[in-house]
Write an enzyme that holds these catalytic residues in place. Structure first.
Site, PDB file in Angstrom:
ATOM      1  CB  CYS A 217     -61.036-120.226  69.619  1.00 35.50           C
ATOM      2  SG  CYS A 217     -60.602-118.813  70.627  1.00 35.50           S
TER       3      CYS A 217
ATOM      4  CG  HIS B  70     -62.069-110.264  52.544  1.00 34.73           C
ATOM      5  ND1 HIS B  70     -61.019-109.414  52.803  1.00 34.73           N
ATOM      6  CD2 HIS B  70     -63.182-109.609  52.929  1.00 34.73           C
ATOM      7  CE1 HIS B  70     -61.473-108.295  53.317  1.00 34.73           C
ATOM      8  NE2 HIS B  70     -62.788-108.387  53.418  1.00 34.73           N
TER       9      HIS B  70
ATOM     10  CD  GLU C  99     -55.859-115.656  67.071  1.00 35.15           C
ATOM     11  OE1 GLU C  99     -55.774-116.689  66.414  1.00 35.15           O
ATOM     12  OE2 GLU C  99     -55.980-115.638  68.304  1.00 35.15           O
TER      13      GLU C  99
HETATM   14  N1  LIG Z   1     -51.259-119.974  70.634  1.00 34.97           N
HETATM   15  C1  LIG Z   1     -52.471-119.685  70.124  1.00 34.97           C
HETATM   16  N2  LIG Z   1     -53.498-119.519  70.958  1.00 34.97           N
HETATM   17  C2  LIG Z   1     -54.700-119.220  70.476  1.00 34.97           C
HETATM   18  C3  LIG Z   1     -54.897-119.088  69.108  1.00 34.97           C
HETATM   19  C4  LIG Z   1     -53.797-119.280  68.228  1.00 34.97           C
HETATM   20  O1  LIG Z   1     -53.905-119.166  67.003  1.00 34.97           O
HETATM   21  N3  LIG Z   1     -52.608-119.569  68.784  1.00 34.97           N
HETATM   22  N4  LIG Z   1     -56.108-118.763  68.633  1.00 34.97           N
HETATM   23  C5  LIG Z   1     -57.144-118.568  69.421  1.00 34.97           C
HETATM   24  C6  LIG Z   1     -58.458-118.188  68.802  1.00 34.97           C
HETATM   25  O2  LIG Z   1     -58.281-117.925  67.427  1.00 34.97           O
HETATM   26  C7  LIG Z   1     -59.228-116.989  69.399  1.00 34.97           C
HETATM   27  O3  LIG Z   1     -59.917-116.279  68.389  1.00 34.97           O
HETATM   28  C8  LIG Z   1     -58.443-115.993  70.116  1.00 34.97           C
HETATM   29  O4  LIG Z   1     -58.871-116.076  71.403  1.00 34.97           O
HETATM   30  P1  LIG Z   1     -58.644-114.979  72.489  1.00 34.97           P
HETATM   31  O5  LIG Z   1     -57.195-114.779  72.744  1.00 34.97           O
HETATM   32  O6  LIG Z   1     -59.502-115.395  73.612  1.00 34.97           O
HETATM   33  O7  LIG Z   1     -59.135-113.675  71.757  1.00 34.97           O
HETATM   34  P2  LIG Z   1     -60.125-112.578  72.185  1.00 34.97           P
HETATM   35  O8  LIG Z   1     -59.808-111.399  71.330  1.00 34.97           O
HETATM   36  O9  LIG Z   1     -61.505-113.081  72.087  1.00 34.97           O
HETATM   37  O10 LIG Z   1     -59.697-112.261  73.652  1.00 34.97           O
HETATM   38  P3  LIG Z   1     -60.532-112.128  74.976  1.00 34.97           P
HETATM   39  O11 LIG Z   1     -59.487-111.884  76.013  1.00 34.97           O
HETATM   40  O12 LIG Z   1     -61.242-113.427  75.169  1.00 34.97           O
HETATM   41  O13 LIG Z   1     -61.439-110.985  74.757  1.00 34.97           O
HETATM   42  C9  LIG Z   1     -57.046-118.770  70.858  1.00 34.97           C
HETATM   43  N5  LIG Z   1     -55.733-119.062  71.302  1.00 34.97           N
HETATM   44 ZN   LIG Z   2     -59.395-116.909  66.225  1.00 30.17          ZN
END
Ligand SMILES: Nc1nc2c(c(=O)[nH]1)N=C([C@H](O)[C@H](O)COP(=O)(O)OP(=O)(O)OP(=O)(O)O)CN2
Ligand SMILES: [Zn+2]
Length: 126
Positions: free
Chosen positions: A23, A67, A113
């Site tokens: 991330c 965007h 997210e």
């Molecule tokens: N409490 C938070 N935790 C995380 C945030 C956040 O905003 N608040 N953001 C991220 C990153 O933005 C990341 O893009 C998200 O990571 P992840 O959960 O790993 O997302 P994926 O869709 O890639 O999931 P996978 O399980 O790895 O496929 C991280 N944490």
């Molecule tokens: Zn992210």
């Protein structure tokens, strides 16, 4: 007490500079946003607030995020554009909105997210 919600979404890129993992790199999300408002009084139409009015006010805030590379925005120069800070940012902008009826309180803003990860921001011990 009535509580009314609308949902919308936007696309934007971000990165979490000090994150110990992927991330930290530039990437994007299709952020889903739920906004809830509450209040007691209904207008002469029987509405707390017209969904259309609420959607319009939320759309004004979302347009400032959609965007964009969120890390470049003024709002995220001293705080990181995590889901938490994005939810808080949207909440505070909506609270300042002059177009929502005075009797309407913003209950919370929830930001997804991904379909599996979401954060809610609320104030006042609600
Ligand atoms: N409490 C938070 N935790 C995380 C945030 C956040 O905003 N608040 N953001 C991220 C990153 O933005 C990341 O893009 C998200 O990571 P992840 O959960 O790993 O997302 P994926 O869709 O890639 O999931 P996978 O399980 O790895 O496929 C991280 N944490
Ligand atoms: Zn992210």
């Amino acid at each position: 007490m009535f509580e009314l919600t609308i949902t919308t979404d936007f696309e934007a890129a971000h990165r979490i500079p000090e994150y110990p993992g992927k991330c930290q790199r530039l990437h994007g999300h299709n952020w889903k946003v739920e906004v809830a408002v509450s209040g007691e009084g209904l207008d002469h139409l029987g509405m707390l607030v017209d969904f259309r009015v609420l959607k319009q006010e939320v759309a004004k805030v979302i347009a400032t995020l959609d965007h964009y590379y969120l890390n470049e925005l003024a709002a995220f120069q001293t705080i990181c554009p995590t889901a938490e800070n994005i939810a808080c940012h949207i909440y505070k902008k909506l609270v300042k909105s002059a177009s929502l009826p005075a009797a309407v309180t913003v209950s919370y803003v929830k930001v997804w997210e991904s379909p599996y990860s979401a954060v809610s921001y609320r104030e006042g011990g609600q």
